[in-house]
Design a protein around this motif. Sequence first.
Motif, PDB file in Angstrom:
ATOM      1  N   LYS A 129       0.727  -1.013  -0.177  1.00 30.10           N
ATOM      2  CA  LYS A 129       0.063   0.115   0.044  1.00 30.10           C
ATOM      3  C   LYS A 129       1.107   1.120  -0.010  1.00 30.10           C
ATOM      4  CE  LYS A 129      -3.780   0.471   2.576  1.00 30.10           C
ATOM      5  NZ  LYS A 129      -4.691   0.579   1.472  1.00 30.10           N
ATOM      6  N   GLU A 130       1.875   1.247   0.737  1.00 25.80           N
ATOM      7  CA  GLU A 130       2.822   2.277   1.119  1.00 25.80           C
ATOM      8  C   GLU A 130       3.661   2.668  -0.273  1.00 25.80           C
ATOM      9  OE1 GLU A 130       3.672   2.453   5.717  1.00 25.80           O
ATOM     10  OE2 GLU A 130       4.980   1.006   4.229  1.00 25.80           O
ATOM     11  N   ALA A 131       3.693   1.600  -1.383  1.00 21.94           N
ATOM     12  CA  ALA A 131       4.711   1.767  -2.437  1.00 21.94           C
ATOM     13  C   ALA A 131       3.817   2.167  -3.590  1.00 21.94           C
ATOM     14  CB  ALA A 131       5.135   0.410  -2.782  1.00 21.94           C
ATOM     15  N   TYR A 132       2.634   1.748  -3.471  1.00 28.80           N
ATOM     16  CA  TYR A 132       1.595   1.968  -4.664  1.00 28.80           C
ATOM     17  C   TYR A 132       0.423   2.909  -4.536  1.00 28.80           C
ATOM     18  CZ  TYR A 132       4.001  -1.840  -7.155  1.00 28.80           C
ATOM     19  OH  TYR A 132       5.026  -2.522  -7.813  1.00 28.80           O
ATOM     20  N   GLU A 133       0.024   3.044  -3.472  1.00 29.30           N
ATOM     21  CA  GLU A 133      -1.363   3.611  -3.283  1.00 29.30           C
ATOM     22  C   GLU A 133      -1.078   5.208  -2.869  1.00 29.30           C
ATOM     23  OE1 GLU A 133      -4.672   0.400  -2.218  1.00 29.30           O
ATOM     24  OE2 GLU A 133      -3.852   1.696  -0.630  1.00 29.30           O
ATOM     25  N   ASN A 134       0.226   5.652  -2.647  1.00 30.57           N
ATOM     26  CA  ASN A 134       0.410   7.234  -2.428  1.00 30.57           C
ATOM     27  C   ASN A 134       0.055   7.673  -3.809  1.00 30.57           C
ATOM     28  OD1 ASN A 134       0.995   7.005   0.413  1.00 30.57           O
ATOM     29  ND2 ASN A 134       3.292   6.741  -0.207  1.00 30.57           N
ATOM     30  N   PRO A 135      -0.733   9.040  -3.885  1.00 32.21           N
ATOM     31  CA  PRO A 135      -0.793   9.320  -5.177  1.00 32.21           C
ATOM     32  C   PRO A 135       0.395  10.094  -5.733  1.00 32.21           C
ATOM     33  CG  PRO A 135      -1.749  11.060  -3.456  1.00 32.21           C
ATOM     34  CD  PRO A 135      -1.118   9.459  -2.634  1.00 32.21           C
ATOM     35  N   THR A 136       0.291  10.294  -7.103  1.00 29.11           N
ATOM     36  CA  THR A 136       1.046  11.018  -7.760  1.00 29.11           C
ATOM     37  C   THR A 136       0.384  12.347  -8.258  1.00 29.11           C
ATOM     38  OG1 THR A 136       2.260   9.155  -8.701  1.00 29.11           O
ATOM     39  CG2 THR A 136       2.351  11.177 -10.097  1.00 29.11           C
ATOM     40  N   TYR A 137       1.088  13.556  -8.058  1.00 25.51           N
ATOM     41  CA  TYR A 137       0.471  14.912  -8.391  1.00 25.51           C
ATOM     42  C   TYR A 137       0.950  15.456  -9.721  1.00 25.51           C
ATOM     43  CZ  TYR A 137      -1.278  14.450  -3.529  1.00 25.51           C
ATOM     44  OH  TYR A 137      -1.875  13.884  -2.448  1.00 25.51           O
ATOM     45  N   VAL A 138       0.066  15.599 -10.653  1.00 25.16           N
ATOM     46  CA  VAL A 138       0.586  16.101 -11.749  1.00 25.16           C
ATOM     47  C   VAL A 138       0.128  17.454 -12.172  1.00 25.16           C
ATOM     48  CG1 VAL A 138       0.463  15.619 -14.349  1.00 25.16           C
ATOM     49  CG2 VAL A 138       0.365  13.744 -12.631  1.00 25.16           C
ATOM     50  N   THR A 139       1.127  18.439 -12.699  1.00 31.54           N
ATOM     51  CA  THR A 139       0.817  19.718 -13.363  1.00 31.54           C
ATOM     52  C   THR A 139       1.183  20.013 -14.744  1.00 31.54           C
ATOM     53  OG1 THR A 139       1.070  20.566 -10.962  1.00 31.54           O
ATOM     54  CG2 THR A 139       1.118  22.210 -12.737  1.00 31.54           C
ATOM     55  N   ILE A 140       0.221  20.161 -15.643  1.00 31.58           N
ATOM     56  CA  ILE A 140       0.509  20.579 -16.917  1.00 31.58           C
ATOM     57  C   ILE A 140       0.303  21.946 -17.284  1.00 31.58           C
ATOM     58  CG2 ILE A 140       0.254  19.858 -19.281  1.00 31.58           C
ATOM     59  CD1 ILE A 140      -0.851  17.249 -18.421  1.00 31.58           C
ATOM     60  N   SER A 141       1.157  22.690 -17.930  1.00 31.81           N
ATOM     61  CA  SER A 141       1.278  24.099 -17.922  1.00 31.81           C
ATOM     62  C   SER A 141       1.669  24.465 -19.473  1.00 31.81           C
ATOM     63  CB  SER A 141       2.016  24.761 -17.097  1.00 31.81           C
ATOM     64  OG  SER A 141       3.231  24.715 -16.978  1.00 31.81           O
ATOM     65  N   LYS A 142       1.121  25.633 -19.743  1.00 34.80           N
ATOM     66  CA  LYS A 142       1.320  26.228 -21.300  1.00 34.80           C
ATOM     67  C   LYS A 142       3.187  26.572 -21.254  1.00 34.80           C
ATOM     68  CE  LYS A 142      -2.498  25.696 -23.289  1.00 34.80           C
ATOM     69  NZ  LYS A 142      -2.472  25.255 -24.713  1.00 34.80           N
ATOM     70  N   ASN A 143       3.676  27.246 -19.924  1.00 34.41           N
ATOM     71  CA  ASN A 143       4.817  27.461 -19.870  1.00 34.41           C
ATOM     72  C   ASN A 143       5.299  28.325 -20.920  1.00 34.41           C
ATOM     73  OD1 ASN A 143       7.082  27.289 -18.311  1.00 34.41           O
ATOM     74  ND2 ASN A 143       7.983  26.044 -19.767  1.00 34.41           N
ATOM     75  N   ASN A 144       4.732  29.675 -21.478  1.00 34.49           N
ATOM     76  CA  ASN A 144       5.200  30.448 -22.383  1.00 34.49           C
ATOM     77  C   ASN A 144       5.423  29.898 -23.509  1.00 34.49           C
ATOM     78  OD1 ASN A 144       4.928  32.613 -20.302  1.00 34.49           O
ATOM     79  ND2 ASN A 144       6.834  32.065 -19.767  1.00 34.49           N
ATOM     80  N   GLY A 145       4.439  29.082 -24.033  1.00 35.51           N
ATOM     81  CA  GLY A 145       4.686  28.422 -25.455  1.00 35.51           C
ATOM     82  C   GLY A 145       5.477  27.245 -25.374  1.00 35.51           C
ATOM     83  N   LYS A 146       6.070  26.665 -24.297  1.00 35.23           N
ATOM     84  CA  LYS A 146       6.829  25.560 -24.154  1.00 35.23           C
ATOM     85  C   LYS A 146       6.146  24.948 -22.927  1.00 35.23           C
ATOM     86  CE  LYS A 146      11.627  27.244 -25.080  1.00 35.23           C
ATOM     87  NZ  LYS A 146      12.899  27.689 -24.626  1.00 35.23           N
ATOM     88  N   LYS A 148       4.838  22.085 -20.409  1.00 36.38           N
ATOM     89  CA  LYS A 148       5.677  21.486 -19.140  1.00 36.38           C
ATOM     90  C   LYS A 148       4.761  20.771 -18.464  1.00 36.38           C
ATOM     91  CE  LYS A 148       8.071  23.066 -15.094  1.00 36.38           C
ATOM     92  NZ  LYS A 148       8.467  24.090 -14.286  1.00 36.38           N
ATOM     93  N   ILE A 149       5.031  19.611 -18.139  1.00 39.37           N
ATOM     94  CA  ILE A 149       4.735  18.601 -17.213  1.00 39.37           C
ATOM     95  C   ILE A 149       5.571  18.592 -15.863  1.00 39.37           C
ATOM     96  CG2 ILE A 149       5.426  16.564 -18.116  1.00 39.37           C
ATOM     97  CD1 ILE A 149       2.634  15.336 -17.534  1.00 39.37           C
ATOM     98  N   HIS A 150       4.644  18.330 -14.930  1.00 41.96           N
ATOM     99  CA  HIS A 150       5.538  18.324 -13.447  1.00 41.96           C
ATOM    100  C   HIS A 150       4.871  17.295 -12.679  1.00 41.96           C
ATOM    101  CE1 HIS A 150       8.192  19.641  -9.927  1.00 41.96           C
ATOM    102  NE2 HIS A 150       7.054  19.187  -9.370  1.00 41.96           N
ATOM    103  N   MET A 151       5.580  16.029 -12.247  1.00 38.18           N
ATOM    104  CA  MET A 151       4.983  15.222 -11.422  1.00 38.18           C
ATOM    105  C   MET A 151       5.894  14.960 -10.306  1.00 38.18           C
ATOM    106  SD  MET A 151       4.329  12.662 -14.652  1.00 38.18           S
ATOM    107  CE  MET A 151       3.289  11.460 -13.630  1.00 38.18           C
ATOM    108  N   GLU A 152       4.950  14.508  -9.185  1.00 33.24           N
ATOM    109  CA  GLU A 152       5.745  14.410  -7.895  1.00 33.24           C
ATOM    110  C   GLU A 152       5.128  13.104  -7.372  1.00 33.24           C
ATOM    111  OE1 GLU A 152       6.475  17.253  -4.932  1.00 33.24           O
ATOM    112  OE2 GLU A 152       7.214  18.823  -6.214  1.00 33.24           O
ATOM    113  N   ARG A 153       5.911  12.185  -6.737  1.00 34.31           N
ATOM    114  CA  ARG A 153       5.109  10.909  -5.935  1.00 34.31           C
ATOM    115  C   ARG A 153       5.989  10.412  -4.963  1.00 34.31           C
ATOM    116  NH1 ARG A 153       6.929   9.079 -10.735  1.00 34.31           N
ATOM    117  NH2 ARG A 153       8.445   7.127 -11.202  1.00 34.31           N
TER     118      ARG A 153
END
Length: 343
Positions: A129-146, A148-153
């Motif tokens: 459970k500790e290995a798999y069930e912790n959520p991954t947080y995802v942010t996708i942005s336009k980033n001034n025309g470039k 970008k995706i940022h993920m933390e888990r």
Amino acid sequence: MKKIFIVLTFVFISLLSFADNTNVGVRIPLGEEKVELDNNLKFLLGLTKVENSTKYKKFINYVEENLDKKGVAKYSAAINLKKGAMEVFSENGTLLDEEKLPDEFMAMVSLPLNFEEGKEKEKVKKMLKEAYENPTYVTISKNNGKPKIHMERTMGPAEEKIKIIDEVILKRELTEAEKKEMLSLKNDELIAKYKSYIEIESSKGYQNNKLVMTKEFKNLTETAVIYDKDNNSMKMEIKYKDNSLKNGTAKSYTNNKLTQEMVFENSTAILLREYHDNGNLATELPANGEAKIYYENGKVKESVLVKNGKREGIAREYDETGKVIKETLYRNDKEMKKAKKVK
């Protein structure tokens, strides 16, 4: 517990590629040889609108609407082992998607449970459970025309917490024609084309807030570094010659000291070099040409002609002064004549 840890470590490493919505990059489904992009990358590349799939409609609409209105979309994803499903949630907790995990995945997850009973089995369940069930947080942005995706888990118990941070930044937004082309490509062609649009792709791993791993792809150079508890490092660096990613040089380092070098063409090694601790060349093994082994002082110890990876001709051994001391004849990598000592 040591036995449990070894079994679980193997399972965790083997299954990381299954977390479709919690890894940036390409996937290789179990039992299949094909390569495909995960949903996160499809959002980043703008492929979901072109693909117009109804499979993840609610999820896709949420991301696209937020990107269009706010220039940023945030969501989280986690594996629900009890349901045997991957769940994706919006920033405010709304369920956006629920997808059943492959039976092969669930079978491998349950594998370590077959080795234990009672309290030990409960410990294994907790570790899973500790290995798999912790959520991954995802942010996708336009980033001034470039884009970008940022993920933390995070994974593992609090006392051994592992944190992974992934980022991908594209050079620019893709044209409609480029998006359609991406959807038509497969396997090596798909990976090569995807990499050609990347400005930087990076990953960092922390254990108890200490950096233990870094990976980066930038300007046709791919690097990966692992640090041990004493801060010793092992590094692999690949410099590609072109966007095909099939030609280049791969180097290995230990504590920033070069230990091995491989030159490859069309994804095939054509030259391998290894180095002594003092930095001098230890071996030089071409697919075609003269192969050599060296003493630490840099003088040749052994030499033989190689054709298509096989020894061909007279192999010679030398003493440290450079004098030939032994000769052996080879044909098609087979010893034709017993070694002859040279006086």
